[in-house]
Design a protein around this motif. Structure first.
Motif, PDB file in Angstrom:
ATOM      1  N   VAL A  65       0.999  -1.365  -0.155  1.00 56.15           N
ATOM      2  CA  VAL A  65       0.151  -0.113  -0.041  1.00 56.15           C
ATOM      3  C   VAL A  65       0.864   1.335  -0.020  1.00 56.15           C
ATOM      4  CG1 VAL A  65      -1.726   1.158   1.149  1.00 56.15           C
ATOM      5  CG2 VAL A  65      -1.850  -1.108   0.791  1.00 56.15           C
ATOM      6  N   TYR A  66       1.818   1.023   0.723  1.00 55.61           N
ATOM      7  CA  TYR A  66       2.975   2.352   0.769  1.00 55.61           C
ATOM      8  C   TYR A  66       3.491   2.623  -0.516  1.00 55.61           C
ATOM      9  CZ  TYR A  66       2.425   1.608   5.896  1.00 55.61           C
ATOM     10  OH  TYR A  66       2.024   1.293   7.087  1.00 55.61           O
ATOM     11  N   GLU A  67       3.415   1.850  -1.522  1.00 57.13           N
ATOM     12  CA  GLU A  67       4.139   1.566  -2.707  1.00 57.13           C
ATOM     13  C   GLU A  67       3.070   2.498  -3.902  1.00 57.13           C
ATOM     14  OE1 GLU A  67       6.584  -1.208  -4.027  1.00 57.13           O
ATOM     15  OE2 GLU A  67       6.554  -1.856  -2.253  1.00 57.13           O
ATOM     16  N   LEU A  68       1.845   2.695  -3.277  1.00 56.98           N
ATOM     17  CA  LEU A  68       0.840   2.989  -4.425  1.00 56.98           C
ATOM     18  C   LEU A  68       0.687   4.498  -4.509  1.00 56.98           C
ATOM     19  CD1 LEU A  68      -1.980   0.553  -3.282  1.00 56.98           C
ATOM     20  CD2 LEU A  68      -0.657   0.543  -5.081  1.00 56.98           C
ATOM     21  N   SER A  69       1.615   5.114  -5.349  1.00 52.12           N
ATOM     22  CA  SER A  69       1.935   6.455  -5.588  1.00 52.12           C
ATOM     23  C   SER A  69       0.791   7.402  -5.863  1.00 52.12           C
ATOM     24  CB  SER A  69       2.989   6.908  -6.398  1.00 52.12           C
ATOM     25  OG  SER A  69       2.597   6.492  -7.619  1.00 52.12           O
ATOM     26  N   SER A  70      -0.232   6.820  -6.639  1.00 51.74           N
ATOM     27  CA  SER A  70      -1.481   7.510  -6.847  1.00 51.74           C
ATOM     28  C   SER A  70      -2.784   7.394  -6.076  1.00 51.74           C
ATOM     29  CB  SER A  70      -1.977   7.051  -8.217  1.00 51.74           C
ATOM     30  OG  SER A  70      -2.306   5.742  -8.352  1.00 51.74           O
ATOM     31  N   LEU A  71      -2.440   6.592  -4.916  1.00 55.57           N
ATOM     32  CA  LEU A  71      -3.624   6.386  -3.835  1.00 55.57           C
ATOM     33  C   LEU A  71      -3.702   7.725  -3.595  1.00 55.57           C
ATOM     34  CD1 LEU A  71      -5.144   4.179  -2.935  1.00 55.57           C
ATOM     35  CD2 LEU A  71      -3.515   3.849  -1.073  1.00 55.57           C
ATOM     36  N   GLN A  72      -5.307   8.159  -3.302  1.00 62.74           N
ATOM     37  CA  GLN A  72      -5.669   9.505  -2.385  1.00 62.74           C
ATOM     38  C   GLN A  72      -6.536   8.972  -1.448  1.00 62.74           C
ATOM     39  OE1 GLN A  72      -7.475  11.897  -5.521  1.00 62.74           O
ATOM     40  NE2 GLN A  72      -5.570  11.918  -6.700  1.00 62.74           N
ATOM     41  N   THR A  73      -7.241   7.910  -1.484  1.00 60.00           N
ATOM     42  CA  THR A  73      -8.210   7.383  -0.313  1.00 60.00           C
ATOM     43  C   THR A  73      -7.876   6.114  -0.115  1.00 60.00           C
ATOM     44  OG1 THR A  73      -9.819   9.330  -1.062  1.00 60.00           O
ATOM     45  CG2 THR A  73     -10.447   7.562   0.354  1.00 60.00           C
ATOM     46  N   LEU A  74      -7.664   5.875   1.298  1.00 61.77           N
ATOM     47  CA  LEU A  74      -7.508   4.575   1.885  1.00 61.77           C
ATOM     48  C   LEU A  74      -8.519   4.305   3.133  1.00 61.77           C
ATOM     49  CD1 LEU A  74      -5.868   1.914   1.966  1.00 61.77           C
ATOM     50  CD2 LEU A  74      -4.170   3.176   3.312  1.00 61.77           C
ATOM     51  N   TYR A  75      -9.319   3.392   2.996  1.00 58.51           N
ATOM     52  CA  TYR A  75     -10.233   2.968   3.697  1.00 58.51           C
ATOM     53  C   TYR A  75      -9.561   1.722   4.683  1.00 58.51           C
ATOM     54  CZ  TYR A  75     -13.395   6.070   1.336  1.00 58.51           C
ATOM     55  OH  TYR A  75     -14.122   7.189   1.142  1.00 58.51           O
ATOM     56  N   LEU A  76      -9.474   2.026   6.095  1.00 60.11           N
ATOM     57  CA  LEU A  76      -9.133   0.749   6.674  1.00 60.11           C
ATOM     58  C   LEU A  76      -9.880   0.388   7.878  1.00 60.11           C
ATOM     59  CD1 LEU A  76      -5.393   1.812   6.486  1.00 60.11           C
ATOM     60  CD2 LEU A  76      -6.420  -0.278   5.603  1.00 60.11           C
ATOM     61  N   ARG A  77     -10.941   1.040   8.183  1.00 63.90           N
ATOM     62  CA  ARG A  77     -11.738   0.886   9.586  1.00 63.90           C
ATOM     63  C   ARG A  77     -12.159  -0.774   9.432  1.00 63.90           C
ATOM     64  NH1 ARG A  77     -16.314   5.090  10.390  1.00 63.90           N
ATOM     65  NH2 ARG A  77     -16.096   3.738  12.550  1.00 63.90           N
ATOM     66  N   PHE A  78     -12.520  -0.886  10.906  1.00 63.79           N
ATOM     67  CA  PHE A  78     -12.802  -2.079  11.181  1.00 63.79           C
ATOM     68  C   PHE A  78     -11.848  -3.278  10.768  1.00 63.79           C
ATOM     69  CE2 PHE A  78     -16.536   0.336  10.787  1.00 63.79           C
ATOM     70  CZ  PHE A  78     -17.058   0.273  11.903  1.00 63.79           C
ATOM     71  N   ASN A  79     -10.615  -3.201  10.996  1.00 58.18           N
ATOM     72  CA  ASN A  79      -9.707  -4.193  10.863  1.00 58.18           C
ATOM     73  C   ASN A  79      -8.815  -4.396  12.208  1.00 58.18           C
ATOM     74  OD1 ASN A  79      -9.028  -5.259   7.844  1.00 58.18           O
ATOM     75  ND2 ASN A  79      -9.399  -3.032   7.692  1.00 58.18           N
ATOM     76  N   LYS A  80      -7.905  -4.655  12.363  1.00 57.40           N
ATOM     77  CA  LYS A  80      -7.352  -5.133  13.755  1.00 57.40           C
ATOM     78  C   LYS A  80      -5.916  -4.494  13.658  1.00 57.40           C
ATOM     79  CE  LYS A  80      -9.884  -9.071  15.495  1.00 57.40           C
ATOM     80  NZ  LYS A  80     -10.719  -8.295  15.994  1.00 57.40           N
ATOM     81  N   ILE A  81      -5.631  -3.181  13.116  1.00 54.29           N
ATOM     82  CA  ILE A  81      -4.504  -2.626  12.655  1.00 54.29           C
ATOM     83  C   ILE A  81      -4.067  -2.094  14.003  1.00 54.29           C
ATOM     84  CG2 ILE A  81      -3.226  -0.541  11.562  1.00 54.29           C
ATOM     85  CD1 ILE A  81      -5.166  -1.402   9.100  1.00 54.29           C
ATOM     86  N   ASN A  82      -2.864  -2.350  14.452  1.00 52.32           N
ATOM     87  CA  ASN A  82      -2.402  -1.944  15.698  1.00 52.32           C
ATOM     88  C   ASN A  82      -0.825  -1.157  15.545  1.00 52.32           C
ATOM     89  OD1 ASN A  82      -0.543  -3.917  15.401  1.00 52.32           O
ATOM     90  ND2 ASN A  82      -1.380  -5.010  16.948  1.00 52.32           N
ATOM     91  N   THR A  83      -0.391  -1.154  14.377  1.00 53.67           N
ATOM     92  CA  THR A  83       0.797  -0.346  14.063  1.00 53.67           C
ATOM     93  C   THR A  83       0.565   0.334  12.525  1.00 53.67           C
ATOM     94  OG1 THR A  83       1.907  -2.198  13.166  1.00 53.67           O
ATOM     95  CG2 THR A  83       2.153  -1.709  15.486  1.00 53.67           C
ATOM     96  N   VAL A  84       1.343   1.334  12.456  1.00 51.45           N
ATOM     97  CA  VAL A  84       1.529   2.085  11.222  1.00 51.45           C
ATOM     98  C   VAL A  84       2.927   2.288  10.883  1.00 51.45           C
ATOM     99  CG1 VAL A  84       0.930   4.152   9.824  1.00 51.45           C
ATOM    100  CG2 VAL A  84      -0.710   3.014  11.285  1.00 51.45           C
ATOM    101  N   MET A  85       3.446   1.911   9.951  1.00 54.53           N
ATOM    102  CA  MET A  85       4.751   1.898   9.586  1.00 54.53           C
ATOM    103  C   MET A  85       5.185   3.631   9.238  1.00 54.53           C
ATOM    104  SD  MET A  85       5.659  -0.933   9.913  1.00 54.53           S
ATOM    105  CE  MET A  85       7.351  -0.846   9.285  1.00 54.53           C
ATOM    106  N   PRO A  86       6.405   3.927   9.510  1.00 56.56           N
ATOM    107  CA  PRO A  86       6.652   5.383   9.325  1.00 56.56           C
ATOM    108  C   PRO A  86       6.579   5.756   7.779  1.00 56.56           C
ATOM    109  CG  PRO A  86       8.381   4.216  10.478  1.00 56.56           C
ATOM    110  CD  PRO A  86       7.456   3.299  10.213  1.00 56.56           C
ATOM    111  N   ASN A  87       6.947   4.834   6.883  1.00 55.97           N
ATOM    112  CA  ASN A  87       6.488   4.922   5.320  1.00 55.97           C
ATOM    113  C   ASN A  87       5.433   5.416   5.038  1.00 55.97           C
ATOM    114  OD1 ASN A  87       6.071   2.457   5.835  1.00 55.97           O
ATOM    115  ND2 ASN A  87       7.184   1.655   4.116  1.00 55.97           N
ATOM    116  N   ILE A  88       4.358   5.872   5.694  1.00 52.87           N
ATOM    117  CA  ILE A  88       3.196   6.244   5.433  1.00 52.87           C
ATOM    118  C   ILE A  88       3.358   7.526   4.753  1.00 52.87           C
ATOM    119  CG2 ILE A  88       2.544   7.052   7.741  1.00 52.87           C
ATOM    120  CD1 ILE A  88      -0.435   5.871   6.755  1.00 52.87           C
TER     121      ILE A  88
END
Length: 122
Positions: A72-95
């Motif tokens: 996902v961090y490599e998707l250079s044209s990405l403008q909107t990313l929906y992640l709600r209702f997952n079990k994400i507990n970390t976000v990498m610095p390359n966000i």
């Protein structure tokens, strides 16, 4: 031929299908702008997704993700990313690599609860 028609697809909605993985052939959808994968059983995404250089919207709500998939961090044209209702507990610095103005939607309460749990542990 069908394969050339499929390569022209700009929007793909495969939500609510209990999918637990994507085929590597997803890379052939070069013109894809919107990919809705919400309400499935995904815990990761294939590296081939990086080939989707036109992708602006990626919906991953209601899946089994524990982290934002590295591709996902490599998707250079990405403008909107929906992640709600997952079990994400970390976000990498390359966000920070994502395009400026990107809208990342993560369920706030889940992240806050994890912060409170960490404070209790200390």
């Amino acid at each position: 031929p069908l394969s050339s028609q499929v390569s022209q697809v700009e929007e793909l909605y495969v939500y609510g299908n209990r999918i637990n993985s994507l085929p590597h052939e997803i890379a052939h959808l070069k013109k894809l702008k919107k990919l809705a994968l919400n309400e499935n059983l995904l815990s990761d995404l294939p590296d081939e997704l990086r080939s989707l250089t036109s992708l602006t919207v990626l919906d991953l709500r209601h899946n089994k993700l524990r982290q934002i998939p590295p591709v996902v961090y490599e998707l250079s044209s990405l403008q909107t990313l929906y992640l709600r209702f997952n079990k994400i507990n970390t976000v990498m610095p390359n966000i920070a690599n994502l395009k400026v103005g990107v809208c990342v939607c993560v369920r706030e309460r889940e992240m806050e609860n994890r912060e409170r749990e960490r404070e209790r542990e200390i």
